[in-house]
Design an enzyme around this catalytic site. Structure first.
Site, PDB file in Angstrom:
ATOM      1  N   HIS A   1      75.561  14.032 100.304  1.00 30.80           N
ATOM      2  CA  HIS A   1      75.114  14.674  99.063  1.00 30.80           C
ATOM      3  C   HIS A   1      75.535  13.862  97.855  1.00 30.80           C
ATOM      4  O   HIS A   1      76.535  13.160  97.887  1.00 30.80           O
ATOM      5  CB  HIS A   1      75.661  16.103  98.951  1.00 30.80           C
ATOM      6  CG  HIS A   1      77.151  16.200  99.111  1.00 30.80           C
ATOM      7  ND1 HIS A   1      77.744  16.227 100.365  1.00 30.80           N
ATOM      8  CD2 HIS A   1      78.150  16.248  98.221  1.00 30.80           C
ATOM      9  CE1 HIS A   1      79.054  16.300 100.220  1.00 30.80           C
ATOM     10  NE2 HIS A   1      79.338  16.302  98.930  1.00 30.80           N
TER      11      HIS A   1
ATOM     12  N   HIS B   1      69.872  16.307 108.298  1.00 30.45           N
ATOM     13  CA  HIS B   1      71.329  16.116 108.361  1.00 30.45           C
ATOM     14  C   HIS B   1      71.709  14.665 108.638  1.00 30.45           C
ATOM     15  O   HIS B   1      71.409  14.126 109.703  1.00 30.45           O
ATOM     16  CB  HIS B   1      71.921  17.009 109.459  1.00 30.45           C
ATOM     17  CG  HIS B   1      73.408  16.952 109.518  1.00 30.45           C
ATOM     18  ND1 HIS B   1      74.214  17.796 108.787  1.00 30.45           N
ATOM     19  CD2 HIS B   1      74.248  16.137 110.199  1.00 30.45           C
ATOM     20  CE1 HIS B   1      75.481  17.516 109.030  1.00 30.45           C
ATOM     21  NE2 HIS B   1      75.535  16.507 109.881  1.00 30.45           N
TER      22      HIS B   1
ATOM     23  N   ASP C   1      76.263  23.428  92.543  1.00 31.54           N
ATOM     24  CA  ASP C   1      77.532  23.421  93.268  1.00 31.54           C
ATOM     25  C   ASP C   1      78.224  24.758  92.982  1.00 31.54           C
ATOM     26  O   ASP C   1      78.297  25.222  91.844  1.00 31.54           O
ATOM     27  CB  ASP C   1      78.398  22.254  92.783  1.00 31.54           C
ATOM     28  CG  ASP C   1      79.599  22.005  93.678  1.00 31.54           C
ATOM     29  OD1 ASP C   1      79.698  20.916  94.247  1.00 31.54           O
ATOM     30  OD2 ASP C   1      80.457  22.915  93.807  1.00 31.54           O
TER      31      ASP C   1
ATOM     32  N   CYS D   1      76.542  23.243 110.028  1.00 29.79           N
ATOM     33  CA  CYS D   1      76.582  22.596 108.710  1.00 29.79           C
ATOM     34  C   CYS D   1      76.073  23.538 107.619  1.00 29.79           C
ATOM     35  O   CYS D   1      74.941  24.019 107.664  1.00 29.79           O
ATOM     36  CB  CYS D   1      75.737  21.322 108.738  1.00 29.79           C
ATOM     37  SG  CYS D   1      75.534  20.577 107.115  1.00 29.79           S
TER      38      CYS D   1
ATOM     39  N   HIS E   1      76.544  14.319  93.861  1.00 30.10           N
ATOM     40  CA  HIS E   1      76.941  15.243  92.799  1.00 30.10           C
ATOM     41  C   HIS E   1      76.349  14.726  91.484  1.00 30.10           C
ATOM     42  O   HIS E   1      76.414  13.529  91.195  1.00 30.10           O
ATOM     43  CB  HIS E   1      78.464  15.231  92.616  1.00 30.10           C
ATOM     44  CG  HIS E   1      79.244  15.725  93.782  1.00 30.10           C
ATOM     45  ND1 HIS E   1      79.786  16.989  93.831  1.00 30.10           N
ATOM     46  CD2 HIS E   1      79.610  15.109  94.938  1.00 30.10           C
ATOM     47  CE1 HIS E   1      80.463  17.123  94.972  1.00 30.10           C
ATOM     48  NE2 HIS E   1      80.372  16.008  95.657  1.00 30.10           N
TER      49      HIS E   1
HETATM   50  P1  AMP Z   1      82.401  16.832  98.678  1.00 28.21           P
HETATM   51  O1  AMP Z   1      83.870  16.989  98.403  1.00 28.21           O
HETATM   52  O2  AMP Z   1      81.819  15.604  98.008  1.00 28.21           O
HETATM   53  O3  AMP Z   1      82.076  16.927 100.140  1.00 28.21           O
HETATM   54  O4  AMP Z   1      81.701  18.028  97.936  1.00 28.21           O
HETATM   55  C1  AMP Z   1      81.303  19.212  98.567  1.00 28.21           C
HETATM   56  C2  AMP Z   1      80.857  20.129  97.451  1.00 28.21           C
HETATM   57  O5  AMP Z   1      80.132  21.191  98.036  1.00 28.21           O
HETATM   58  C3  AMP Z   1      82.016  20.747  96.664  1.00 28.21           C
HETATM   59  O6  AMP Z   1      81.896  20.383  95.300  1.00 28.21           O
HETATM   60  C4  AMP Z   1      81.826  22.247  96.876  1.00 28.21           C
HETATM   61  O7  AMP Z   1      82.119  23.006  95.734  1.00 28.21           O
HETATM   62  C5  AMP Z   1      80.367  22.330  97.255  1.00 28.21           C
HETATM   63  N1  AMP Z   1      79.991  23.478  98.102  1.00 28.21           N
HETATM   64  C6  AMP Z   1      80.593  23.885  99.236  1.00 28.21           C
HETATM   65  N2  AMP Z   1      79.961  24.964  99.744  1.00 28.21           N
HETATM   66  C7  AMP Z   1      78.915  25.223  98.912  1.00 28.21           C
HETATM   67  C8  AMP Z   1      77.879  26.197  98.889  1.00 28.21           C
HETATM   68  N3  AMP Z   1      77.769  27.148  99.824  1.00 28.21           N
HETATM   69  N4  AMP Z   1      76.985  26.177  97.879  1.00 28.21           N
HETATM   70  C9  AMP Z   1      77.068  25.229  96.918  1.00 28.21           C
HETATM   71  N5  AMP Z   1      78.018  24.272  96.876  1.00 28.21           N
HETATM   72  C10 AMP Z   1      78.933  24.263  97.864  1.00 28.21           C
HETATM   73 ZN    ZN Z   2      73.706  19.328 107.536  1.00 25.36          ZN
END
Ligand code: AMP
Ligand code: ZN
Length: 141
Positions: A100, A47, A31, A5, A102
């Site tokens: 998470h 997690h 993000d 993860c 946003h």
């Molecule tokens: P979701 O579609 O709600 O699962 O959002 C996942 C979010 O994680 C997306 O907006 C991605 O841009 C963000 N994301 C993925 N990998 C990373 C990372 N390494 N660092 C920061 N944000 C990330």
């Molecule tokens: Zn995790």
């Protein structure tokens, strides 16, 4: 800790992130593909996949941080408005299977539909993410 993860790896400092807030239970970081600049993700360190798995006491800690960091994002970006969004499961658009929230600032005419996350992502210019991270951190003091 789920070894595959990416958010567990961020929580364990195995991979870098622009962290704006952390405590023993909760982490908040920029993000990497922001809907608007200053887009932050708030996660429990532990997690869990969806909201329904998160123990109430942990959820309360996460919610407090969501509120606190939202205020800091507004200060740092000079936005007046913001969305908080959260997806559970594939069909709902969840891509990272570590629960998470946003938080993203909204600006008049920014073209994002309310809370919509399948947006064209913005890209931070060199040094810009660091600057916004710093401003959010300062706004939290
Ligand atoms: P979701 O579609 O709600 O699962 O959002 C996942 C979010 O994680 C997306 O907006 C991605 O841009 C963000 N994301 C993925 N990998 C990373 C990372 N390494 N660092 C920061 N944000 C990330
Ligand atoms: Zn995790």
């Amino acid at each position: 800790m789920e070894s595959s993860c990416i958010f567990c790896k961020i929580a364990g400092k195995e991979i870098p992130a622009s962290i704006v807030y952390e405590d023993s239970k909760v982490l908040a970081f920029l993000d990497i593909s922001p809907a608007n600049k200053g887009h932050v993700l708030v996660i429990p360190r532990q997690h869990y996949v969806t909201l329904l798995e998160v123990p109430d006491s942990t959820l309360a800690e996460v919610a407090k941080v969501v509120k606190k960091v939202s205020g800091a994002v507004l200060k740092a970006t000079k936005a007046k408005d913001f969305n908080v969004a959260q997806s559970n499961g594939n069909s709902a658009g969840q891509e990272v299977m570590h629960v998470h929230f946003h938080i993203f600032p909204r600006f008049k005419g920014d073209g994002l539909l309310a809370g919509r996350l399948n947006r064209p992502a913005l890209v931070y210019e060199d040094g810009e993410a660091k600057e916004i991270m710093k401003r959010i951190r300062e706004a939290l003091i």
